[in-house]
Design a protein around this motif. Structure first.
Motif, short mmCIF file in Angstrom:
data_model
loop_
_atom_site.label_atom_id
_atom_site.label_comp_id
_atom_site.label_asym_id
_atom_site.label_seq_id
_atom_site.Cartn_x
_atom_site.Cartn_y
_atom_site.Cartn_z
N LYS A 101 0.83 -1.21 0.00
CA LYS A 101 0.00 0.00 0.00
C LYS A 101 0.86 1.25 0.00
O LYS A 101 0.56 2.22 -0.69
CB LYS A 101 -0.91 0.01 1.23
N SER A 153 2.28 0.31 -6.12
CA SER A 153 1.60 0.27 -4.83
C SER A 153 0.16 0.73 -5.01
O SER A 153 -0.20 1.30 -6.03
CB SER A 153 2.31 1.17 -3.82
N ILE A 154 -0.63 0.49 -3.99
CA ILE A 154 -2.01 0.98 -4.01
C ILE A 154 -2.01 2.50 -4.01
O ILE A 154 -2.80 3.14 -4.70
CB ILE A 154 -2.80 0.41 -2.80
N GLN A 155 -1.07 3.09 -3.28
CA GLN A 155 -0.97 4.55 -3.21
C GLN A 155 -0.69 5.15 -4.59
O GLN A 155 -1.15 6.24 -4.88
CB GLN A 155 0.15 4.94 -2.23
N ALA A 159 -1.51 3.75 -7.60
CA ALA A 159 -2.26 2.97 -8.60
C ALA A 159 -2.54 3.76 -9.87
O ALA A 159 -2.73 3.18 -10.93
CB ALA A 159 -3.55 2.45 -8.00
N MET A 200 -1.99 -2.30 -10.16
CA MET A 200 -2.36 -2.24 -8.75
C MET A 200 -3.80 -1.76 -8.54
O MET A 200 -4.34 -1.88 -7.45
CB MET A 200 -1.41 -1.30 -8.00
N ARG A 201 -4.43 -1.26 -9.57
CA ARG A 201 -5.75 -0.62 -9.43
C ARG A 201 -6.84 -1.54 -8.91
O ARG A 201 -7.68 -1.12 -8.13
CB ARG A 201 -6.20 -0.05 -10.77
N SER A 235 -7.59 -5.99 -4.32
CA SER A 235 -8.32 -5.78 -3.07
C SER A 235 -7.42 -6.11 -1.88
O SER A 235 -6.31 -6.61 -2.04
CB SER A 235 -9.55 -6.70 -3.04
N GLU A 236 -7.94 -5.88 -0.69
CA GLU A 236 -7.22 -6.23 0.53
C GLU A 236 -6.93 -7.73 0.56
O GLU A 236 -5.84 -8.16 0.93
CB GLU A 236 -8.05 -5.80 1.75
N LEU A 244 -4.01 -8.50 -1.79
CA LEU A 244 -2.72 -8.15 -1.20
C LEU A 244 -2.31 -9.18 -0.15
O LEU A 244 -1.14 -9.57 -0.06
CB LEU A 244 -2.78 -6.75 -0.57
#
Length: 163
Positions: A103, A120-122, A124, A130-131, A134-135, A138
């Protein structure tokens, strides 16, 4: 002529049954192999076979471009092997810390964000792979990273020696 058609039919049936029953040939991992550390307190969790398969698939699709075999192509000194993960700050040797890293990635010493250069999710918007993670995705990827050393031993993160 009849034997030729019969042989072709038998071969076709065998090939199709092999394709559709491929999962029956897969090695099932035992509970001990699927058990990994969940958090920094040392609590463990046993991943399901489905999580293991999903984690491998997602890792190969999203991470293996730079981390084939647990190495880090952009910095071969830092791999995804247990020792390297435990020496990072904060330690990345458990599921929740790896999810946190995916993340919000930081340098190995934990001092700077590297979200602009590491998927990363940050970030994306920069890294489309990474888009849609889901949790749970990951979590499965982190599980894959932690299970691999139990399966392939020193080859995971072994670098050019093995890959």
């Amino acid at each position: 002529m009849k034997n030729k058609y019969l042989s072709s039919l038998v071969l076709s049936v065998f090939c199709l049954s092999t394709i559709f029953n491929f999962s029956s040939f897969a090695i099932e991992l035992d509970e001990a192999t699927r058990t990994v550390v969940l958090d920094k307190t040392g609590k463990t969790v046993t991943l399901t076979p489905e999580q293991i398969k999903k984690g491998k698939r997602l890792f190969n699709a999203s991470c293996s471009t730079c981390h084939t075999g647990g190495i880090t192509k952009t910095n071969p000194n830092v791999g995804l092997d247990p020792e390297a993960l435990s020496l990072a700050t904060p330690a990345r040797d458990n599921i929740l810390s790896l999810v946190d890293y995916m993340k919000n990635p930081t340098t190995f010493d934990g001092l700077e964000s590297i979200a602009e250069i590491h998927p990363s999710i940050q970030s994306a918007d920069i890294f489309p792979k990474m888009r849609n993670l889901s949790e749970d995705d990951l979590y499965a990827i982190a599980g894959h990273i932690l299970v691999q050393p139990k399966i392939v031993a020193e080859k995971w993160g072994g670098g050019k020696i093995y890959f």
